[in-house]
Design a protein around this motif. Structure first.
Motif, mmCIF file in Angstrom:
data_model
loop_
_atom_site.group_PDB
_atom_site.id
_atom_site.type_symbol
_atom_site.label_atom_id
_atom_site.label_comp_id
_atom_site.label_asym_id
_atom_site.label_seq_id
_atom_site.Cartn_x
_atom_site.Cartn_y
_atom_site.Cartn_z
ATOM 1 N N PHE A 1 0.871 -1.182 0.000
ATOM 2 C CA PHE A 1 0.000 0.000 0.000
ATOM 3 C C PHE A 1 0.900 1.221 0.000
ATOM 4 N N ALA A 2 0.639 2.180 -0.887
ATOM 5 C CA ALA A 2 1.448 3.399 -0.972
ATOM 6 C C ALA A 2 0.545 4.578 -1.310
ATOM 7 N N VAL B 1 -11.437 0.505 3.601
ATOM 8 C CA VAL B 1 -10.205 1.169 3.157
ATOM 9 C C VAL B 1 -10.101 1.100 1.638
ATOM 10 N N LEU B 2 -10.405 -0.074 1.073
ATOM 11 C CA LEU B 2 -10.340 -0.243 -0.377
ATOM 12 C C LEU B 2 -11.409 0.589 -1.074
ATOM 13 N N ARG B 3 -12.610 0.589 -0.529
ATOM 14 C CA ARG B 3 -13.696 1.379 -1.125
ATOM 15 C C ARG B 3 -13.351 2.861 -1.175
ATOM 16 N N ASN B 4 -12.665 3.323 -0.140
ATOM 17 C CA ASN B 4 -12.361 4.750 -0.016
ATOM 18 C C ASN B 4 -10.915 5.062 -0.359
ATOM 19 N N ILE B 5 -10.279 4.216 -1.159
ATOM 20 C CA ILE B 5 -8.885 4.438 -1.520
ATOM 21 C C ILE B 5 -8.720 5.791 -2.196
ATOM 22 N N GLY B 6 -7.718 6.528 -1.789
ATOM 23 C CA GLY B 6 -7.527 7.890 -2.291
ATOM 24 C C GLY B 6 -7.098 7.935 -3.740
ATOM 25 N N TYR C 1 1.300 -8.749 -11.463
ATOM 26 C CA TYR C 1 0.733 -8.053 -10.303
ATOM 27 C C TYR C 1 -0.613 -7.443 -10.668
ATOM 28 N N LEU C 2 -1.465 -7.284 -9.684
ATOM 29 C CA LEU C 2 -2.694 -6.517 -9.830
ATOM 30 C C LEU C 2 -2.493 -5.195 -9.118
ATOM 31 N N VAL C 3 -2.644 -4.098 -9.854
ATOM 32 C CA VAL C 3 -2.455 -2.756 -9.314
ATOM 33 C C VAL C 3 -3.818 -2.087 -9.204
ATOM 34 N N ILE C 4 -4.126 -1.545 -8.034
ATOM 35 C CA ILE C 4 -5.426 -0.929 -7.772
ATOM 36 C C ILE C 4 -5.202 0.496 -7.289
ATOM 37 N N SER C 5 -6.033 1.433 -7.749
ATOM 38 C CA SER C 5 -5.883 2.823 -7.335
ATOM 39 C C SER C 5 -7.230 3.531 -7.330
ATOM 40 N N ALA D 1 -3.125 7.844 -11.160
ATOM 41 C CA ALA D 1 -2.218 7.205 -10.199
ATOM 42 C C ALA D 1 -1.901 5.772 -10.609
ATOM 43 N N LEU D 2 -2.883 5.080 -11.172
ATOM 44 C CA LEU D 2 -2.670 3.709 -11.637
ATOM 45 C C LEU D 2 -1.584 3.652 -12.713
ATOM 46 N N LEU D 3 -1.716 4.502 -13.726
ATOM 47 C CA LEU D 3 -0.742 4.517 -14.824
ATOM 48 C C LEU D 3 0.626 5.014 -14.354
ATOM 49 N N LYS D 4 0.632 5.920 -13.404
ATOM 50 C CA LYS D 4 1.891 6.432 -12.855
ATOM 51 C C LYS D 4 2.654 5.322 -12.134
#
Length: 464
Positions: free
Chosen positions: A93-94, A116-121, A172-176, A181-184
């Protein structure tokens, strides 16, 4: 041919250092990594407190967690192997532009992490290993009651209020919380110079150590604040975290690198006197009276009520601290209908307690009582010690000699592995606390110490 091998070797070097932390962009504020979960889970389960919480039939959180996931997997047609693959491997998590509260990270409630996942920034990412990312996302969408669509290579989990973006990259699975932010994060993984660890030597040094829990926080982005401890009272360069389950304990080290450490050694004092301290209830605490933490603020946090009442306690404790030396000791209950609380100040000079009269206190023979909230605080002296408690002097005298900190075998065992001098230390009988809260027999101990190490404050925690 020589040029080919040179390029090939460079490729191998880059490939070798690419791991889940490669997704963290260099301008991010922090990351938290759980590494090698399949290896460390068994070790964590051997720690008495976690074994009780996870395995004991009266709590059985592991069984409840697995049952919920299995039922959800069946309902959406996703094999549990997809879940196990993600949970057994590294999880990251970052984020940037936000604070991280360490005390909120450890929760035994699955719904907490779903929230936390639902409200990920919008500038936050979660990364986990997955060979079947779409299956894993379908499960997440079901658990969070979200719809799932796909636009080119990006999945979107959404409803009218929530949009979570995800993509698969290099296994990997990347979630944002945002497409940007995902592409970054994916760009950072592909280009080493875009990664946080490429420009932060402290990150590389941290990741070279063997552990289960890792954390790196720039400046003041880690929030660790409570009645016992605070990382927010000094100017911070960065903070690192290492956590390792070992034997029958989980050990966590929080290292707070200071921008200026001049004069910090004056906060260190001997903690050996804590052995003779009364151990009332389920916690014991001691700290250098003139330490970096605002002890008056920490002590006043124990009282809830009208702001003027809390302010009154703060002012009284601040005044007493001016005449205190060595350590301040505290013991009592963390939970219960009638919480007992005792604070013991070592006085450097005689203190005239008549100053309490202006706050509404009255003399009751050998003690002075201050009406506060629905009860009172009693003040009385014993040699060079001033005792402040919400018990009468007679009640205190009765319970104070029943048990001392030195009588606790676990405290004796743990404290042998720590320096005799520190800034503060905390010991909690978690088993006793859980018995008070849940009404069932439980086991568990918690120990924390703050030390000064040249340029850093070092918090070492141990859970048994």
């Amino acid at each position: 041919m020589r040029r080919f091998w040179s390029v090939f070797l460079v490729f191998l070097c880059v490939f070798a250092v690419a791991d889940v932390t490669s997704f963290v962009p260099r301008d991010y504020d922090f990351f938290v990594l759980l590494k090698g979960n399949s290896l460390y889970y068994d070790k964590l389960s051997s720690v008495p407190l976690f074994r009780f919480m996870l395995k004991d039939d009266r709590i059985a959180l592991e069984s409840l967690f697995v049952s919920l996931l299995e039922n959800t997997c069946i309902s959406v047609g996703v094999p549990m192997s997809s879940v196990y693959e993600a949970l057994e491997n590294d999880i990251l998590f970052a984020a940037k532009g936000t604070e991280f509260a360490l005390e909120q990270f450890f929760s035994l409630d699955l719904n907490y992490y779903l929230q936390v996942l639902r409200n990920i920034g919008s500038n936050s990412i979660i990364v986990m290993k997955s060979s079947k990312p779409e299956q894993l996302l379908r499960l997440m969408a079901k658990l969070m009651d979200l719809k799932m669509t796909k636009n080119e290579k990006i999945w979107v989990l959404h409803d009218t209020d929530v949009a979570i973006f995800a993509s698969a990259h290099e296994g990997y699975l990347v979630i944002s919380g945002s497409r940007t932010a995902l592409l970054k994060a994916i760009d950072a993984y592909d280009l080493e110079q875009l990664q946080m660890k490429s420009e932060e030597p402290a990150v590389r040094e941290l990741l070279n150590q063997s552990a289960w829990l890792y954390g790196f926080f720039k400046r003041d982005t880690l929030r660790l604040k409570g009645p016992f401890v605070s990382t927010n009272d000094v100017d911070t360069e960065y903070v690192t975290i290492l956590g390792v389950p070992s034997g029958e304990s989980l050990k966590i080290e929080v290292r707070q690198q200071l921008r200026s450490a001049t004069g910090m050694e004056k906060y260190v004092s001997s903690a050996t006197g804590m052995l003779g301290m009364p151990f009332i209830g389920n916690f014991a605490f001691s700290a250098t009276a003139a330490g970096p933490m605002d002890l008056a603020d920490s002590l006043s946090q124990w009282f809830q009520g009208a702001q003027d009442e809390v302010k009154k306690i703060y002012e009284i404790v601040s005044y007493i601290l001016k005449s205190s030396t060595g350590r301040v000791y505290m013991t009592g209950d963390l939970f219960g209908d009638q919480i007992r609380l005792v604070t013991i100040f070592e006085l450097s000079k005689d203190l005239d307690l008549s100053f309490l009269i202006k706050y509404g206190a009255r003399s009751f023979g050998s003690e002075i009582r201050l009406p506060i909230m629905d009860g009172f605080l009693s003040f009385f002296q014993s040699d060079r010690r001033l005792i402040m408690t919400n018990m009468s002097k007679a009640q205190y005298d009765t319970v104070a000699n029943r048990r001392r900190v030195r009588d606790d075998v676990t405290y004796q065992y743990i404290s042998r592995n720590y320096a005799g001098q520190d800034i503060l230390r905390v010991f909690v009988d978690v088993g006793s606390l859980l018995r008070a809260m849940l009404g069932i027999n439980a086991v568990g101990k918690f120990f924390l110490t703050q030390q000064f190490d040249g340029q850093s404050f070092v918090y070492r925690m141990e859970v048994m």
